[in-house]
Enzyme design. Sequence first.
Site, PDB file in Angstrom:
ATOM      1  N   GLU A  11      71.348  59.248  18.103  1.00  0.00           N
ATOM      2  CA  GLU A  11      72.375  58.718  17.182  1.00  0.00           C
ATOM      3  C   GLU A  11      72.157  57.231  16.883  1.00  0.00           C
ATOM      4  O   GLU A  11      71.388  56.554  17.582  1.00  0.00           O
ATOM      5  CB  GLU A  11      73.783  58.933  17.757  1.00  0.00           C
ATOM      6  CG  GLU A  11      74.012  58.201  19.075  1.00  0.00           C
ATOM      7  CD  GLU A  11      75.471  57.832  19.329  1.00  0.00           C
ATOM      8  OE1 GLU A  11      76.124  57.283  18.417  1.00  0.00           O
ATOM      9  OE2 GLU A  11      75.939  58.074  20.455  1.00  0.00           O
ATOM     10  N   LYS A  29      80.563  52.690  10.420  1.00  0.00           N
ATOM     11  CA  LYS A  29      80.504  53.712  11.468  1.00  0.00           C
ATOM     12  C   LYS A  29      80.897  55.037  10.819  1.00  0.00           C
ATOM     13  O   LYS A  29      82.025  55.186  10.341  1.00  0.00           O
ATOM     14  CB  LYS A  29      81.466  53.326  12.595  1.00  0.00           C
ATOM     15  CG  LYS A  29      81.609  54.351  13.698  1.00  0.00           C
ATOM     16  CD  LYS A  29      82.652  53.882  14.718  1.00  0.00           C
ATOM     17  CE  LYS A  29      83.172  55.028  15.548  1.00  0.00           C
ATOM     18  NZ  LYS A  29      84.317  54.621  16.384  1.00  0.00           N
ATOM     19  N   VAL A  71      78.313  60.578  17.385  1.00  0.00           N
ATOM     20  CA  VAL A  71      77.921  61.871  17.960  1.00  0.00           C
ATOM     21  C   VAL A  71      78.268  62.994  16.974  1.00  0.00           C
ATOM     22  O   VAL A  71      77.439  63.868  16.700  1.00  0.00           O
ATOM     23  CB  VAL A  71      78.603  62.097  19.330  1.00  0.00           C
ATOM     24  CG1 VAL A  71      78.441  63.538  19.800  1.00  0.00           C
ATOM     25  CG2 VAL A  71      78.028  61.131  20.368  1.00  0.00           C
ATOM     26  N   ASP A 104      95.021  59.863  19.347  1.00  0.00           N
ATOM     27  CA  ASP A 104      93.632  59.433  19.157  1.00  0.00           C
ATOM     28  C   ASP A 104      92.689  60.323  19.966  1.00  0.00           C
ATOM     29  O   ASP A 104      92.526  60.158  21.170  1.00  0.00           O
ATOM     30  CB  ASP A 104      93.477  57.963  19.557  1.00  0.00           C
ATOM     31  CG  ASP A 104      92.103  57.410  19.177  1.00  0.00           C
ATOM     32  OD1 ASP A 104      91.229  58.207  18.785  1.00  0.00           O
ATOM     33  OD2 ASP A 104      91.918  56.178  19.256  1.00  0.00           O
ATOM     34  N   SER A 154      88.774  61.838  19.595  1.00  0.00           N
ATOM     35  CA  SER A 154      87.541  61.671  18.820  1.00  0.00           C
ATOM     36  C   SER A 154      87.149  62.945  18.088  1.00  0.00           C
ATOM     37  O   SER A 154      87.241  64.053  18.631  1.00  0.00           O
ATOM     38  CB  SER A 154      86.398  61.260  19.747  1.00  0.00           C
ATOM     39  OG  SER A 154      85.190  61.207  19.021  1.00  0.00           O
ATOM     40  N   ASP A 163      84.308  63.772  17.758  1.00  0.00           N
ATOM     41  CA  ASP A 163      83.171  64.335  18.510  1.00  0.00           C
ATOM     42  C   ASP A 163      83.550  65.664  19.162  1.00  0.00           C
ATOM     43  O   ASP A 163      82.718  66.577  19.255  1.00  0.00           O
ATOM     44  CB  ASP A 163      82.721  63.379  19.625  1.00  0.00           C
ATOM     45  CG  ASP A 163      82.096  62.088  19.112  1.00  0.00           C
ATOM     46  OD1 ASP A 163      81.869  61.966  17.896  1.00  0.00           O
ATOM     47  OD2 ASP A 163      81.847  61.200  19.954  1.00  0.00           O
ATOM     48  N   LYS A 178      83.183  57.636  29.371  1.00  0.00           N
ATOM     49  CA  LYS A 178      83.721  56.448  30.036  1.00  0.00           C
ATOM     50  C   LYS A 178      85.197  56.651  30.335  1.00  0.00           C
ATOM     51  O   LYS A 178      85.893  57.328  29.579  1.00  0.00           O
ATOM     52  CB  LYS A 178      83.631  55.250  29.086  1.00  0.00           C
ATOM     53  CG  LYS A 178      82.249  54.739  28.831  1.00  0.00           C
ATOM     54  CD  LYS A 178      82.365  53.395  28.139  1.00  0.00           C
ATOM     55  CE  LYS A 178      81.031  52.705  28.052  1.00  0.00           C
ATOM     56  NZ  LYS A 178      80.176  53.253  27.008  1.00  0.00           N
TER      57      LYS A 178
HETATM   58  N1  PSU Z   1      80.840  55.979  23.873  1.00  0.00           N
HETATM   59  C1  PSU Z   1      79.882  55.207  24.408  1.00  0.00           C
HETATM   60  N2  PSU Z   1      78.970  54.606  23.584  1.00  0.00           N
HETATM   61  C2  PSU Z   1      79.004  54.783  22.225  1.00  0.00           C
HETATM   62  C3  PSU Z   1      80.038  55.612  21.665  1.00  0.00           C
HETATM   63  C4  PSU Z   1      80.934  56.181  22.530  1.00  0.00           C
HETATM   64  O1  PSU Z   1      79.819  55.061  25.603  1.00  0.00           O
HETATM   65  O2  PSU Z   1      78.167  54.210  21.511  1.00  0.00           O
HETATM   66  C5  PSU Z   1      80.066  55.847  20.188  1.00  0.00           C
HETATM   67  C6  PSU Z   1      79.370  57.172  19.842  1.00  0.00           C
HETATM   68  O3  PSU Z   1      78.731  57.022  18.591  1.00  0.00           O
HETATM   69  C7  PSU Z   1      80.551  58.125  19.711  1.00  0.00           C
HETATM   70  C8  PSU Z   1      81.576  57.222  19.079  1.00  0.00           C
HETATM   71  O4  PSU Z   1      80.278  59.256  18.916  1.00  0.00           O
HETATM   72  O5  PSU Z   1      81.415  55.981  19.748  1.00  0.00           O
HETATM   73  C9  PSU Z   1      82.990  57.766  19.217  1.00  0.00           C
HETATM   74  O6  PSU Z   1      83.836  57.020  18.410  1.00  0.00           O
HETATM   75  P1  PSU Z   1      85.322  57.532  18.153  1.00  0.00           P
HETATM   76  O7  PSU Z   1      85.967  57.457  19.508  1.00  0.00           O
HETATM   77  O8  PSU Z   1      85.922  56.574  17.161  1.00  0.00           O
HETATM   78  O9  PSU Z   1      85.209  58.948  17.646  1.00  0.00           O
HETATM   79 MN    MN Z   2      89.547  57.738  17.469  1.00  0.00          MN
END
Ligand code: PSU
Ligand code: MN
Length: 311
Positions: free
Chosen positions: A30, A92, A112, A144, A146, A148, A165
């Site tokens: 990614e 992003k 992701v 919230d 993701s 993903d 994390k």
């Molecule tokens: N977690 C990490 N490193 C990252 C990301 C998440 O430890 O770089 C990035 C990845 O690209 C993941 C995105 O898909 O953040 C998720 O963002 P959001 O929570 O806004 O969906």
């Molecule tokens: Mn989010």
Amino acid sequence: MNHQNLNQYLDLTPEVAEALAANKPVVALESTIISHGMPYPQNVETALKVESIVREHGAVPATVAVIGGRLRAGLTPDEIDYLGRKGREVIKVSRRDLPVVVARGLDGATTVASTMIVAALAGIDVFATGGIGGVHRGAETTMDISADLEELAMTPVMVVCAGAKSILDLGLTLEYLETKGVPVLGYGTSELPAFYTRQSGFGVDYRVDSPAELAAILHTQRELAFPGGILVTNPIPEQYSMDKAVIDKAIAQALDECNERGIHGKETTPFLLARIAEITGNDSLDSNIQLVFNNVALGAEIAKELCALRA
Ligand code: PSU
Ligand code: MN
């Protein structure tokens, strides 16, 4: 089959197209981890090293992004450098952003979720990264969660990560994945790794001890034509794992600051990642880089085993 023209919006590098056509192993990577996940220049150094590790393990790397409105599987070193230098100025791009960024001919770094979409369009089955997004702490009021996780529920790609994390609610993230029917596998462990540390206190669905068996599970899922992906969680190597108390404290501080500043939506994860890196200094960045190296090596081994099963 000419993979180069599988989709009118998608460009594969000749190397990636040839590998796919010849049943040779390919690993998708990614680009939000480059632009939003790490500071420059370590982000670019890491992304280039990641590609060389995939090659050393006998697979072809396909770093995914949107460049000038084109979906790309395989970038040049200059394009990786460009995304890394622009950092958080790059858009992003998750699932909901893709049609707009493509229609407008813009550049974007794929998360992701959107990397899975492009990998599936390209015919790439294995994707390796650092950490996935998940259910955020406090999601019972913020909602919230993701994209993903939804992508893992619907797009047929195996994602290799180091767990999630603890900026996230790991328990709720696992519940969500269970509801959506996503298998969560632990590579050599029955406990979900927590990215910087090897243990989270939560169990995975199944422990799997070899790349061959991971490939066999993926192969079976594809043959059953199930929608959705598989999550492989690979613990950070012991020598690079962080002290739990140190990282927990940094995460708690970053979360407090995030709430105080009212940061929300797509800014949340990049903000937390950057603040944790600042608070812990180079320690967390070093761990982050090493766990990505570890994951892409495993991704390459799984991709090789999958090709062997299909030969
Ligand atoms: N977690 C990490 N490193 C990252 C990301 C998440 O430890 O770089 C990035 C990845 O690209 C993941 C995105 O898909 O953040 C998720 O963002 P959001 O929570 O806004 O969906
Ligand atoms: Mn989010």
